[in-house]
Motif scaffolding. Sequence first.
Motif, PDB file in Angstrom:
ATOM      1  N   SER A  50       0.830  -1.210   0.000  1.00  0.00           N
ATOM      2  CA  SER A  50       0.000   0.000   0.000  1.00  0.00           C
ATOM      3  C   SER A  50       0.861   1.254   0.000  1.00  0.00           C
ATOM      4  O   SER A  50       2.067   1.205   0.234  1.00  0.00           O
ATOM      5  N   ALA A  51       0.195   2.365  -0.278  1.00  0.00           N
ATOM      6  CA  ALA A  51       0.814   3.685  -0.129  1.00  0.00           C
ATOM      7  C   ALA A  51       0.121   4.380   1.035  1.00  0.00           C
ATOM      8  O   ALA A  51      -1.094   4.274   1.190  1.00  0.00           O
ATOM      9  N   THR A  52       0.899   5.057   1.858  1.00  0.00           N
ATOM     10  CA  THR A  52       0.356   5.907   2.919  1.00  0.00           C
ATOM     11  C   THR A  52       0.700   7.352   2.547  1.00  0.00           C
ATOM     12  O   THR A  52       1.840   7.623   2.148  1.00  0.00           O
ATOM     13  N   THR A  53      -0.276   8.233   2.642  1.00  0.00           N
ATOM     14  CA  THR A  53      -0.066   9.633   2.258  1.00  0.00           C
ATOM     15  C   THR A  53      -0.648  10.558   3.318  1.00  0.00           C
ATOM     16  O   THR A  53      -1.764  10.339   3.786  1.00  0.00           O
ATOM     17  N   THR A  54       0.129  11.563   3.677  1.00  0.00           N
ATOM     18  CA  THR A  54      -0.376  12.652   4.532  1.00  0.00           C
ATOM     19  C   THR A  54      -0.400  13.916   3.694  1.00  0.00           C
ATOM     20  O   THR A  54       0.572  14.223   3.000  1.00  0.00           O
ATOM     21  N   VAL A  55      -1.524  14.622   3.730  1.00  0.00           N
ATOM     22  CA  VAL A  55      -1.603  15.927   3.065  1.00  0.00           C
ATOM     23  C   VAL A  55      -1.893  16.971   4.134  1.00  0.00           C
ATOM     24  O   VAL A  55      -2.668  16.734   5.063  1.00  0.00           O
ATOM     25  N   ALA A  56      -1.221  18.107   4.004  1.00  0.00           N
ATOM     26  CA  ALA A  56      -1.372  19.185   4.984  1.00  0.00           C
ATOM     27  C   ALA A  56      -1.593  20.495   4.244  1.00  0.00           C
ATOM     28  O   ALA A  56      -1.033  20.705   3.159  1.00  0.00           O
ATOM     29  N   ALA A  57      -2.429  21.362   4.820  1.00  0.00           N
ATOM     30  CA  ALA A  57      -2.656  22.697   4.261  1.00  0.00           C
ATOM     31  C   ALA A  57      -2.403  23.723   5.357  1.00  0.00           C
ATOM     32  O   ALA A  57      -2.698  23.468   6.531  1.00  0.00           O
ATOM     33  N   SER A  58      -1.834  24.862   4.952  1.00  0.00           N
ATOM     34  CA  SER A  58      -1.591  25.935   5.929  1.00  0.00           C
ATOM     35  C   SER A  58      -1.416  27.254   5.187  1.00  0.00           C
ATOM     36  O   SER A  58      -0.809  27.280   4.110  1.00  0.00           O
ATOM     37  N   PRO A  59      -1.926  28.351   5.775  1.00  0.00           N
ATOM     38  CA  PRO A  59      -1.685  29.667   5.153  1.00  0.00           C
ATOM     39  C   PRO A  59      -0.200  30.034   5.161  1.00  0.00           C
ATOM     40  O   PRO A  59       0.219  30.942   4.450  1.00  0.00           O
ATOM     41  N   TYR A 118       4.479   7.439   1.197  1.00  0.00           N
ATOM     42  CA  TYR A 118       5.428   6.344   1.421  1.00  0.00           C
ATOM     43  C   TYR A 118       4.820   5.050   0.906  1.00  0.00           C
ATOM     44  O   TYR A 118       3.670   4.724   1.228  1.00  0.00           O
ATOM     45  N   ASN A 119       5.561   4.327   0.062  1.00  0.00           N
ATOM     46  CA  ASN A 119       5.130   2.994  -0.393  1.00  0.00           C
ATOM     47  C   ASN A 119       5.818   1.943   0.459  1.00  0.00           C
ATOM     48  O   ASN A 119       7.029   2.023   0.659  1.00  0.00           O
ATOM     49  N   ASN A 120       5.072   0.928   0.898  1.00  0.00           N
ATOM     50  CA  ASN A 120       5.719  -0.135   1.681  1.00  0.00           C
ATOM     51  C   ASN A 120       6.226  -1.260   0.767  1.00  0.00           C
ATOM     52  O   ASN A 120       6.360  -2.393   1.170  1.00  0.00           O
ATOM     53  N   PHE A 121       6.509  -0.918  -0.501  1.00  0.00           N
ATOM     54  CA  PHE A 121       7.038  -1.883  -1.479  1.00  0.00           C
ATOM     55  C   PHE A 121       7.779  -1.081  -2.549  1.00  0.00           C
ATOM     56  O   PHE A 121       7.625   0.143  -2.619  1.00  0.00           O
ATOM     57  N   ALA A 132      -1.246   2.810  -6.401  1.00  0.00           N
ATOM     58  CA  ALA A 132      -1.499   3.026  -4.969  1.00  0.00           C
ATOM     59  C   ALA A 132      -1.269   4.491  -4.613  1.00  0.00           C
ATOM     60  O   ALA A 132      -2.048   5.093  -3.870  1.00  0.00           O
ATOM     61  N   GLY A 133      -0.198   5.074  -5.152  1.00  0.00           N
ATOM     62  CA  GLY A 133       0.182   6.440  -4.801  1.00  0.00           C
ATOM     63  C   GLY A 133      -0.848   7.478  -5.223  1.00  0.00           C
ATOM     64  O   GLY A 133      -1.251   8.317  -4.416  1.00  0.00           O
ATOM     65  N   PHE A 134      -1.287   7.426  -6.479  1.00  0.00           N
ATOM     66  CA  PHE A 134      -2.253   8.428  -6.946  1.00  0.00           C
ATOM     67  C   PHE A 134      -3.643   8.203  -6.344  1.00  0.00           C
ATOM     68  O   PHE A 134      -4.364   9.160  -6.067  1.00  0.00           O
ATOM     69  N   ALA A 135      -4.026   6.935  -6.139  1.00  0.00           N
ATOM     70  CA  ALA A 135      -5.315   6.670  -5.474  1.00  0.00           C
ATOM     71  C   ALA A 135      -5.293   7.264  -4.071  1.00  0.00           C
ATOM     72  O   ALA A 135      -6.259   7.891  -3.626  1.00  0.00           O
ATOM     73  N   CYS A 136      -4.156   7.090  -3.392  1.00  0.00           N
ATOM     74  CA  CYS A 136      -4.039   7.595  -2.020  1.00  0.00           C
ATOM     75  C   CYS A 136      -4.030   9.121  -1.999  1.00  0.00           C
ATOM     76  O   CYS A 136      -4.659   9.745  -1.137  1.00  0.00           O
ATOM     77  N   LEU A 137      -3.332   9.724  -2.959  1.00  0.00           N
ATOM     78  CA  LEU A 137      -3.273  11.186  -3.041  1.00  0.00           C
ATOM     79  C   LEU A 137      -4.680  11.773  -3.205  1.00  0.00           C
ATOM     80  O   LEU A 137      -5.084  12.676  -2.465  1.00  0.00           O
ATOM     81  N   VAL A 138      -5.435  11.227  -4.164  1.00  0.00           N
ATOM     82  CA  VAL A 138      -6.778  11.746  -4.451  1.00  0.00           C
ATOM     83  C   VAL A 138      -7.721  11.504  -3.273  1.00  0.00           C
ATOM     84  O   VAL A 138      -8.459  12.395  -2.852  1.00  0.00           O
ATOM     85  N   ALA A 165      -4.612   3.694 -11.223  1.00  0.00           N
ATOM     86  CA  ALA A 165      -4.958   4.214  -9.888  1.00  0.00           C
ATOM     87  C   ALA A 165      -6.463   4.227  -9.680  1.00  0.00           C
ATOM     88  O   ALA A 165      -6.941   4.090  -8.552  1.00  0.00           O
ATOM     89  N   CYS A 166      -7.232   4.375 -10.776  1.00  0.00           N
ATOM     90  CA  CYS A 166      -8.694   4.422 -10.602  1.00  0.00           C
ATOM     91  C   CYS A 166      -9.208   3.124  -9.990  1.00  0.00           C
ATOM     92  O   CYS A 166     -10.189   3.115  -9.264  1.00  0.00           O
ATOM     93  N   ARG A 167      -8.502   2.004 -10.246  1.00  0.00           N
ATOM     94  CA  ARG A 167      -8.973   0.713  -9.716  1.00  0.00           C
ATOM     95  C   ARG A 167      -8.603   0.529  -8.245  1.00  0.00           C
ATOM     96  O   ARG A 167      -9.157  -0.349  -7.587  1.00  0.00           O
TER      97      ARG A 167
END
Length: 419
Positions: A50-59, A118-121, A132-138, A165-167
Amino acid sequence: MAGERQWVLMATGRSPTNIAVIKYWGKRDEALILPVNDSISVTLDPDHLSATTTVAASPSFPSDRMWLNGKEIELSGGRFQSCLREIRKRARDVEDEKKGIKIKKEDWEKLHVHIASYNNFPTAAGLASSAAGFACLVFTLGKLMNVNEDYGELSSIARQGSGSACRSIYGGFVKWCMGKNDNGSDSMAVQLVDESHWDDLVIIIAVVSSKQKETSSTSGMRGTVETSPLLQYRAQTVVPSRILKMEEAIKNRDFESFARLTCADSNQFHAVCLDTSPPIFYMNDTSHRIISLVEKWNHAEGTPQVAYTFDAGPNAVLIARNRKTAALLLQRLLYCFPPQDNDLESYMLGDKSILSDAGVQSVADVEALPAPPEMKTPSQKFKGDVSYFICSRPGAGPKVLTDESHALIDSATGLAKGV
């Protein structure tokens, strides 16, 4: 935006990879990533791939930034920008009373984001890391920005990052409908069945090489579309009937039909690659030896025990009809491809309990394995030709990780952890 202080709002998600059993190869529209045929995949257990993704927003963020596996990468690419633009377009009001944050939907256009993934593979080795990466991002951007779209719509956005990624937006078995519309509005994924429908299946991946592949999928597909007459025949004549048969096999849990279709489609995909000018070679001698091992066993049993499929790379994805068969498969694989060193622990990743099912607890047990009966003359052993194995199963789609310890971005600095 309410409040002048410099807050950081974050979300973390995890998305699985998927392996196509009816392949996607070739685009009819490069910019929108619209395929020349439908495809079907199985989603793998995100605990294993899998891919794990954190997204953050800040002014306080002056620009959009991204880190992949700890290294900062350019976010200027059109595919990243497409996903960001489409999610920002659908963003809604967000309020976090605890942190005193209030964001109006029109504010999202002005807010920059930091993304850590981060990809665990291995990345770009033919294990669908970009899926995995783009699915996780979206998925994760959608959570951060309170997007209210259904999964079909999210899959259509993920497609614009990486086709497959759509799948990965769904678990279980998933179909990517190629669609007919020029704008791609009907090119999206649908779930055929969830991961519990056929939970007998066990998937063993032989990682033959974790190196980045020589010919990327994008340039390989372009070459095939431009030069392969076989691709047109495949897309227009072969795949449409195969898709119907595969849907039926999955619905009825008919392993014999499933295995025959999966192997045939993998072989035809690689034939199309060879039909490209210049030819593309994704498989290597080890890949061919694994095919031969499976074909001999299936033939000896009179009915398929295992299906094999190879994406754009040499790594073998082997799907066994049940756990008992998977244990017998692993014995055969370990007999032919024993570990290079004496470390069995790092030679089997994912669901390691399959080793005890196969009666293998140590390298001495591997050395004691008898030659499979279908091998008339015990064949040569190919020590070191497989880097490692991963044991997995059909798995669920993306999910939000609420435990802040999983976050890849430091909430105090807004930067990727460890940077």
